[in-house]
Design a protein around this motif. Structure first.
Motif, PDB file in Angstrom:
ATOM      1  N   HIS A 245      -5.794 -33.852 -43.060  1.00 55.18           N
ATOM      2  CA  HIS A 245      -5.499 -35.263 -43.534  1.00 55.18           C
ATOM      3  C   HIS A 245      -5.011 -34.916 -44.987  1.00 55.18           C
ATOM      4  CE1 HIS A 245      -5.305 -39.184 -44.952  1.00 55.18           C
ATOM      5  NE2 HIS A 245      -6.237 -39.149 -45.767  1.00 55.18           N
ATOM      6  N   GLN A 246      -5.354 -33.800 -45.650  1.00 52.06           N
ATOM      7  CA  GLN A 246      -5.071 -33.401 -47.144  1.00 52.06           C
ATOM      8  C   GLN A 246      -3.746 -32.943 -47.098  1.00 52.06           C
ATOM      9  OE1 GLN A 246      -5.990 -34.153 -50.425  1.00 52.06           O
ATOM     10  NE2 GLN A 246      -3.914 -33.427 -50.231  1.00 52.06           N
ATOM     11  N   ALA A 247      -3.528 -31.926 -46.083  1.00 53.77           N
ATOM     12  CA  ALA A 247      -2.278 -31.330 -45.765  1.00 53.77           C
ATOM     13  C   ALA A 247      -1.045 -32.379 -45.520  1.00 53.77           C
ATOM     14  CB  ALA A 247      -2.396 -30.309 -44.726  1.00 53.77           C
ATOM     15  N   ASN A 248      -1.358 -33.369 -44.788  1.00 57.37           N
ATOM     16  CA  ASN A 248      -0.504 -34.208 -44.345  1.00 57.37           C
ATOM     17  C   ASN A 248      -0.138 -35.351 -45.465  1.00 57.37           C
ATOM     18  OD1 ASN A 248      -0.517 -33.661 -41.513  1.00 57.37           O
ATOM     19  ND2 ASN A 248      -2.087 -35.245 -40.890  1.00 57.37           N
ATOM     20  N   LEU A 249      -1.216 -35.473 -46.061  1.00 53.96           N
ATOM     21  CA  LEU A 249      -0.751 -36.110 -47.565  1.00 53.96           C
ATOM     22  C   LEU A 249       0.172 -35.483 -48.476  1.00 53.96           C
ATOM     23  CD1 LEU A 249      -4.260 -37.765 -48.548  1.00 53.96           C
ATOM     24  CD2 LEU A 249      -2.583 -38.873 -47.502  1.00 53.96           C
ATOM     25  N   SER A 250      -0.276 -34.101 -48.352  1.00 51.73           N
ATOM     26  CA  SER A 250       0.670 -33.218 -49.368  1.00 51.73           C
ATOM     27  C   SER A 250       2.079 -33.062 -48.785  1.00 51.73           C
ATOM     28  CB  SER A 250      -0.014 -31.892 -49.438  1.00 51.73           C
ATOM     29  OG  SER A 250      -1.100 -31.795 -50.160  1.00 51.73           O
ATOM     30  N   MET A 251       2.235 -33.045 -47.348  1.00 48.40           N
ATOM     31  CA  MET A 251       3.478 -32.901 -46.955  1.00 48.40           C
ATOM     32  C   MET A 251       4.383 -34.308 -47.233  1.00 48.40           C
ATOM     33  SD  MET A 251       3.281 -30.157 -45.624  1.00 48.40           S
ATOM     34  CE  MET A 251       5.150 -29.956 -45.196  1.00 48.40           C
ATOM     35  N   ASN A 252       3.738 -35.470 -47.279  1.00 43.45           N
ATOM     36  CA  ASN A 252       4.296 -36.675 -47.645  1.00 43.45           C
ATOM     37  C   ASN A 252       5.143 -36.687 -49.080  1.00 43.45           C
ATOM     38  OD1 ASN A 252       3.596 -37.675 -45.074  1.00 43.45           O
ATOM     39  ND2 ASN A 252       2.049 -39.057 -46.034  1.00 43.45           N
TER      40      ASN A 252
END
Ligand code: MN
Length: 304
Positions: A245-252
């Motif tokens: 989830h954190q990685a996804n937020l960072s990709m955004n």
């Protein structure tokens, strides 16, 4: 949902037919989303058809084997430390990382404490099959986990990652981060004592501890390392979801910063996107988005 098994050649054909147009889940080589269906191909050869048209689409590939109904969970046996009996019912602080194989985006390590009284709660959220969950589902589950469980995230964005990599190898960076995240959670739950710590193993035990030689505090008591640790305890499955989830937020965030889609994973489009970033700001700019030591950097340079 229909699951088929493809050999490497078939996987390539499928990828060409269903080019990636959305975020890649962990372990995926392509993922294509259309109105009535989506198709995800995994390095393991698993190809997942989802949505209304899943069966219809899958029927276009009569040469692919259907996955045996029981194969999914029993194939992968975990290696590493021998766990005490009944380990799955222990109170455990578990850790896992994501982003290791993705050219763009951070390396993210998460640790989470799942007390045995919380095992049912975690289980009911459906964390077990994290590899097949969509980003939306990941976000939903992670939010609920983080609201209830003690956790800590070490999110190493590319710029930091590249700088640290000048001083140490990636495996050492990981070891330090796992130990640190586990320690943070351990401190949070004091005076409670977990029964054990479980790390999703990325290096054998002696190497893991060698990398920690210079750390001020190193967890050693009741620490277990196993591969596929998410199958051994829900704490690691939960950690994996929180990290994703954190990685996804960072990709955004990175996507916003670039002004165009910065994808997870590693496929042809990645090199072209990297070339575009290189053109815009050179290697130091690309280094704000990507793990520069990957071969993709050279491939991107070659495209200019
Ligand atoms: Mn892992």
């Amino acid at each position: 949902m229909t699951v088929l098994l493809a050999n490497p050649t078939q996987l390539k054909t499928l990828e060409a037919t269903y080019p990636t147009n959305t975020n890649l889940p962990t372990g995926a080589v392509f993922r294509h989303k259309a109105k009535q269906f989506s198709v995800t191909g995994y390095r393991s050869g698993k190809v997942l058809f989802q949505g209304h048209q899943a069966q219809v689409q899958a029927a276009n590939w009569p040469n692919l084997k259907a996955q045996a109904a029981t194969a999914s969970k029993t194939t992968a046996k975990s290696k590493g430390d021998k766990l005490p009996p009944n380990f799955a019912n222990f109170s455990v602080i578990g850790s896992d990382e994501v982003g290791n194989g993705s050219y763009f985006g951070p390396l993210t390590i998460a640790a989470v404490y799942v007390d045995k009284t919380q095992l049912d709660f975690v289980n009911h959220l459906g964390v077990a099959d994290s590899k097949t969950l969509t980003d939306t589902k990941i976000a939903q589950i992670a939010t609920q986990l983080m609201a209830k469980l003690p956790y800590h995230i070490v999110n190493i964005m590319p710029e930091k990652y590249n700088a640290v990599h000048q001083k140490m190898n990636i495996e050492k960076m990981k070891a330090i981060s796992h130990n640190f995240a586990l320690l943070k959670v351990y401190q949070q739950i004091q005076p409670q004592q977990p029964d054990a710590f479980l790390i999703d193993q990325f290096e054998p035990r002696p190497i893991y501890y060698r990398y920690l030689a210079d750390e001020p505090t190193v967890l050693t008591q009741n620490v277990y390392l196993t591969t596929k640790a998410e199958q051994n305890h829900l704490a690691v499955a939960a950690a994996s979801i929180i990290a994703r989830h954190q990685a996804n937020l960072s990709m955004n965030e990175l996507t916003d910063k670039a002004g165009f889609k910065i994808p997870l994973g590693n496929h042809q489009a990645v090199n072209e996107i990297a070339a575009k970033l290189l053109q815009q700001g050179g290697e130091s700019y690309l280094g704000q988005f990507a793990k520069l030591h990957f071969i993709n950097t050279k491939k991107a340079q070659a495209l200019l």
